[in-house]
Design a protein around this motif. Structure first.
Motif, PDB file in Angstrom:
ATOM      1  N   UNK A 297       0.699  -1.242   0.007  1.00  0.00           N
ATOM      2  CA  UNK A 297       0.022  -0.223  -0.100  1.00  0.00           C
ATOM      3  C   UNK A 297       0.687   1.181   0.035  1.00  0.00           C
ATOM      4  N   UNK A 298       2.153   1.118  -0.448  1.00  0.00           N
ATOM      5  CA  UNK A 298       3.106   2.406  -0.696  1.00  0.00           C
ATOM      6  C   UNK A 298       2.286   3.394  -1.153  1.00  0.00           C
ATOM      7  N   UNK A 299       1.533   3.477  -2.178  1.00  0.00           N
ATOM      8  CA  UNK A 299       0.988   4.406  -3.131  1.00  0.00           C
ATOM      9  C   UNK A 299      -0.391   4.959  -2.380  1.00  0.00           C
ATOM     10  N   UNK A 300      -0.630   4.306  -1.290  1.00  0.00           N
ATOM     11  CA  UNK A 300      -2.074   4.640  -0.586  1.00  0.00           C
ATOM     12  C   UNK A 300      -2.016   6.167  -0.097  1.00  0.00           C
ATOM     13  N   UNK A 301      -0.698   6.382   0.222  1.00  0.00           N
ATOM     14  CA  UNK A 301      -0.569   7.756   0.966  1.00  0.00           C
ATOM     15  C   UNK A 301      -0.395   7.509   2.295  1.00  0.00           C
ATOM     16  N   UNK A 302       0.409   6.704   2.725  1.00  0.00           N
ATOM     17  CA  UNK A 302       0.541   6.627   4.365  1.00  0.00           C
ATOM     18  C   UNK A 302       1.445   7.471   4.799  1.00  0.00           C
ATOM     19  N   UNK A 308       8.808   4.153   4.790  1.00  0.00           N
ATOM     20  CA  UNK A 308      10.266   3.643   5.142  1.00  0.00           C
ATOM     21  C   UNK A 308      10.164   2.352   6.016  1.00  0.00           C
ATOM     22  N   UNK A 309       9.432   2.362   7.139  1.00  0.00           N
ATOM     23  CA  UNK A 309       9.478   1.449   8.027  1.00  0.00           C
ATOM     24  C   UNK A 309       9.036   0.033   7.499  1.00  0.00           C
ATOM     25  N   UNK A 310       7.747   0.115   6.603  1.00  0.00           N
ATOM     26  CA  UNK A 310       7.637  -1.006   5.944  1.00  0.00           C
ATOM     27  C   UNK A 310       8.566  -1.670   4.923  1.00  0.00           C
ATOM     28  N   UNK A 311       9.297  -0.708   4.277  1.00  0.00           N
ATOM     29  CA  UNK A 311      10.133  -1.034   3.244  1.00  0.00           C
ATOM     30  C   UNK A 311      11.304  -1.672   3.760  1.00  0.00           C
ATOM     31  N   UNK A 312      11.900  -1.139   4.703  1.00  0.00           N
ATOM     32  CA  UNK A 312      13.030  -1.792   5.526  1.00  0.00           C
ATOM     33  C   UNK A 312      12.706  -3.205   6.127  1.00  0.00           C
ATOM     34  N   UNK A 359      13.277  -9.348  -7.456  1.00  0.00           N
ATOM     35  CA  UNK A 359      12.348  -8.247  -7.824  1.00  0.00           C
ATOM     36  C   UNK A 359      11.422  -7.924  -6.764  1.00  0.00           C
ATOM     37  N   UNK A 360      11.140  -8.720  -5.719  1.00  0.00           N
ATOM     38  CA  UNK A 360      10.452  -8.437  -4.367  1.00  0.00           C
ATOM     39  C   UNK A 360      11.251  -7.269  -3.745  1.00  0.00           C
ATOM     40  N   UNK A 361      12.549  -7.634  -3.626  1.00  0.00           N
ATOM     41  CA  UNK A 361      13.130  -6.339  -3.009  1.00  0.00           C
ATOM     42  C   UNK A 361      13.342  -5.138  -3.791  1.00  0.00           C
ATOM     43  N   UNK A 362      13.215  -5.150  -5.105  1.00  0.00           N
ATOM     44  CA  UNK A 362      12.983  -3.967  -5.758  1.00  0.00           C
ATOM     45  C   UNK A 362      11.645  -3.459  -5.418  1.00  0.00           C
ATOM     46  N   UNK A 363      10.579  -4.106  -5.543  1.00  0.00           N
ATOM     47  CA  UNK A 363       9.415  -3.564  -5.077  1.00  0.00           C
ATOM     48  C   UNK A 363       9.407  -2.872  -3.926  1.00  0.00           C
ATOM     49  N   UNK A 364       9.804  -3.486  -2.992  1.00  0.00           N
ATOM     50  CA  UNK A 364      10.054  -3.211  -1.557  1.00  0.00           C
ATOM     51  C   UNK A 364      10.712  -1.694  -1.382  1.00  0.00           C
ATOM     52  N   UNK A 365      11.255  -1.006  -2.282  1.00  0.00           N
ATOM     53  CA  UNK A 365      11.814   0.272  -2.043  1.00  0.00           C
ATOM     54  C   UNK A 365      10.574   1.079  -2.525  1.00  0.00           C
ATOM     55  N   UNK A 366      10.378   1.828  -1.472  1.00  0.00           N
ATOM     56  CA  UNK A 366       8.948   2.669  -1.404  1.00  0.00           C
ATOM     57  C   UNK A 366       9.042   3.748  -2.679  1.00  0.00           C
ATOM     58  N   UNK A 367      10.100   4.426  -2.868  1.00  0.00           N
ATOM     59  CA  UNK A 367      10.191   5.340  -3.771  1.00  0.00           C
ATOM     60  C   UNK A 367      10.004   4.795  -5.420  1.00  0.00           C
ATOM     61  N   UNK A 368      10.690   3.643  -5.589  1.00  0.00           N
ATOM     62  CA  UNK A 368      10.633   3.042  -6.773  1.00  0.00           C
ATOM     63  C   UNK A 368       9.328   2.408  -7.155  1.00  0.00           C
TER      64      UNK A 368
END
Lengths: 622, 114
Positions: A297-302, A308-312, A359-368
């Motif tokens: 839900x990175x793009x939900x606007x949290x 960052x917390x959820x990305x790490x 690719x999972x780690x790639x997706x885990x980077x919130x800005x990308x």
């Protein structure tokens, strides 16, 4: 003998069985049917996307297919197929006669099956659910989605009950039913991963049940949990769904890891490298898997802090997963590897799963992720995890345990051909989808314009789907061919394997072990081959074996739940034939009535007499 | 041989000592159950009849809730019992998972006022 087993007709026997081995085979058959159904939907969707602006499917049908494909694959194909192996193998691997609650085990199967039928029934009532497998509100609210979505809600609710009680059963079985000497740190890895996966089901299916109940209240009884104009919160659904949905990935992939951890040591002729590290890595993955749901839900606007917390936290999962990957590699390293079909699937699992993980780690980077979000890159990523991980592991497990389950081998030549066609098809289909995603093709669209650079890769992707379908057809041919012409297996241990399930004779007697085995080490059978005479030492004298009676009640209870669910769905239909309340309450009466019968009627099971056990032992030659 | 095992027993298989233990357990559970109902009534009264000042009402109810939750876990979920390690372990891991999950969820959807 007061209670001897009665002779029964075959069909009645299968409908009433509480034997974990028969239930395992029933899960396998039901799961395969749903797998093929969802696979055909995927094939149709890929044909629709083969050329730009195709008219093979309408947009509405495409939406229904895309929803049902995801829902069926996760809930009604992958889960039951894993349950098939868990059911069949766990009691054998821990040296038990059955699961802890055989009746509940049968109940779990039938309820799952009733839920699956309920979900599939939507096709006959104006089309399937069409809001995606995540059923995000408001798309899935009463304003935008028709009665198909009620089938989604109630079907999943019912089949979720079945999954939940089966998982609890596995937990109790693994805790209480282990043979003497089978300590927790001697459990085969498949048992360990199933144990942890069942724990995840216990903690994750409850939020799902709550979320589905809220959505049902919204849709059928006019509540407003998810309706912003009435004070509800739409994002709440996404949270609840992913609090369930992210652990669900690990629910599926951990037993797949377990299968790989059984097959690789068996065909590398080495014990699993780093057993303890594998166990704790599994636990850490399970725990972290719970705490990262918001990365969907990175793009939900949290906000940046939460992102960052959820990305790490998400990227941290790569560490224990890496431990597992390296332990598989080290297990194979220096081993005397036999590349039969099971091992081909198991060893090819490793690189494919790594690709999905990367690719999972790639997706885990919130800005990308803002770039990748809702593109085909995500589709490619999770299909590398689910097909390249779970499905490959399922095929490995199928070829590995098939002789124990059915008493004959699957044909190796056809098997290897199947592997190569499927594996090549899989990469053709999904590798190019990474590129499509990077070019910006959105997911969940039913068509696209030509000459935007998307044509070639979409065409290649569809060709890959044909390869995969051909592979599965080849597997079906293999199963049928082997049933008639396959090499019969009468020995207990055709692979010269390591764990306890290969110590029981083939076909497995209904009580599994004539005498409960004494376990002296990890990989108990292999230990006895090296240090003993190759057979398990008994931990008890030959004595009459207490077995549970079969019962038709699980089937009746699940039929009751089916009609209860159908009744609730009918409340949203325009002109139901009968009053929905009659159907719903009638269903509940059937369910609770048969539960009452079960509680009141005493059923003490029956005994397999000593003479019978001795006769079986002589026949089995073990 | 084992025929009699399928028949119901005509009298209890428990010893006198075990029966005493069970009776003690039942008494304990009834007392705790009564206590929990009492706590519930107090919390309703506290708000409904304005016995507790308004500013203190919410912390007060939360306090009662914590007490009741503890009683529930200890007496009805058997946290106090010996040989209950696995169930306790599962309960603790459940709490370990749900507390941060719910806390994070509340923060994320902005339920910060108690």
């Amino acid at each position: 003998m007061a209670a001897q087993k009665q002779e029964k007709s075959v069909i009645w026997d299968w409908l009433t069985t509480v034997d974990h081995k028969k239930l395992g085979i029933m899960y396998l058959i039901a799961g395969t049917l749903f797998f093929v159904k969802a696979g055909v939907m995927a094939l149709f969707m890929r044909i629709q996307l083969m050329y730009p602006e195709m008219n093979f499917l309408s947009g509405q049908t495409f939406n229904e297919f895309i929803t049902m494909h995801g829902t069926i694959m996760l809930f009604l194909a992958a889960t039951p197929l894993l349950f098939a192996f868990m059911n069949y193998v766990i009691p054998l691997q821990i040296g038990a006669r059955d699961v802890a609650f055989p009746f509940v085990n049968a109940l779990g199967f039938w309820i799952f099956f009733a839920g699956g039928l309920l979900l599939s029934l939507s096709w006959f009532f104006g089309g399937g659910p069409d809001a995606g497998w995540t059923a995000y509100v408001p798309l899935s609210s009463r304003d935008y989605a028709g009665v198909g979505l009620d089938f989604y809600v109630l079907g999943l609710q019912v089949s979720g009950i079945g999954t939940l009680i089966s998982a609890i059963n596995f937990l109790v079985t693994i805790i209480n039913m282990r043979a003497p000497g089978m300590t927790m740190m001697r459990l085969p890895l498949f048992v360990w991963t199933s144990f942890i996966s069942s724990t995840l089901i216990l903690f994750a299916f409850t939020p799902l049940a709550a979320g589905l109940a809220l959505l049902m209240l919204d849709r059928i009884f006019g509540a407003q949990f998810f309706i912003p104009s009435m004070g509800g919160n739409t994002v709440l659904w996404q949270h609840i769904f992913w609090i369930f949905g992210h652990p669900e990935v690990y629910i599926l992939v951990l037993p797949a890891f377990g299968i790989i951890s059984e097959v690789i040591p068996a065909f590398s002729r080495k014990r699993l490298f780093g057993y303890t590290a594998m166990v704790f890595a599994t636990m850490i993955i399970a725990f972290l898997g719970f705490m990262v749901w918001a990365h969907h839900m990175f793009t939900v606007g949290m906000g940046p802090v939460a992102n960052s917390i959820f990305a790490i936290a998400t990227m941290t999962i790569a560490v224990p997963t890496g431990i597992k990957i390296f332990n598989w590699l080290f297990t194979m390293w220096g081993g005397k590897i036999t590349f039969n079909t099971a091992m081909l699937f198991a060893s090819s699992f490793v690189p494919t799963f790594v690709l999905g993980g990367v690719t999972g780690v790639m997706l885990a980077m919130a800005p990308v992720d803002y770039l990748y979000h809702d593109t085909y890159f995500v589709v490619a990523h999770f299909h590398y995890i689910i097909v390249g991980g779970i499905v490959l592991a399922l095929f490995a497990g199928l070829f590995y345990w098939y002789p124990k389950m059915f008493g004959h081998m699957l044909n190796e030549t056809l098997g290897k051909l199947f592997f190569w066609i499927f594996y090549i098809g899989f990469h053709l289909t999904f590798f190019v989808q990474h590129l499509l995603g990077l070019m910006g093709m959105p997911r969940r669209v039913y068509t696209y314009l030509g000459d935007q650079g998307l044509d070639t890769f979409n065409f290649i992707s569809t060709i890959g789907t044909f390869f995969m379908s051909a592979g599965v057809i080849l597997l079906v041919i293999n199963v049928i061919y082997s049933a008639f012409k396959g090499e019969r297996v009468t020995v207990a241990d055709p692979w010269d394997a390591r764990t306890l399930e290969w110590a029981v004779p083939t076909p497995v007697p209904e009580y599994n072990f004539a005498q409960t085995p004494q376990v002296r080490s990890l990989d108990p059978l292999f230990y006895e081959k090296i240090h003993g005479d190759g057979t398990m030492k008994p931990a008890e004298p030959i004595q009459p074996i207490h077995m549970p009676n079969g019962s038709i009640l699980p089937l009746i209870i699940s039929i009751g739940l089916f009609f209860a669910g159908l009744g609730f769905i009918m409340m949203n239909m325009d002109n139901p034939i009968i009053n929905p309340w009659i159907v719903a309450i009638g269903g509940l009466v059937i369910t609770f009535g048969s539960m009452f019968v079960r509680s009141v009627k005493e059923d003490h099971g029956y005994y397999v007499p000593v003479e019978q056990v001795k006769a079986d032992l002589k026949k089995g030659g073990n | 041989m084992a025929d009699n095992l399928s028949q119901p027993f005509d009298k209890s298989a428990m010893t006198e000592e075990e029966k005493r233990q069970v009776n003690k357990e039942i008494r304990k559970q009834i007392v705790v159950f009564a206590l929990m109902i009492f706590l519930t009534i107090i919390s309703f009264l506290a708000v409904g009849a304005d016995i507790v000042p308004r500013s203190f009402a919410i912390p007060f109810i939360l306090l009662l809730a914590v007490v009741q939750f503890a009683l529930q876990l200890i007496f009805f979920m058997h946290l106090k019992d010996k040989d209950h390690g696995w169930a306790t372990a599962f309960m603790i891991s459940g709490i370990f998972i749900t507390v941060p999950t719910i806390a994070a969820l509340m923060l994320l959807i902005g339920v910060v006022k108690y």
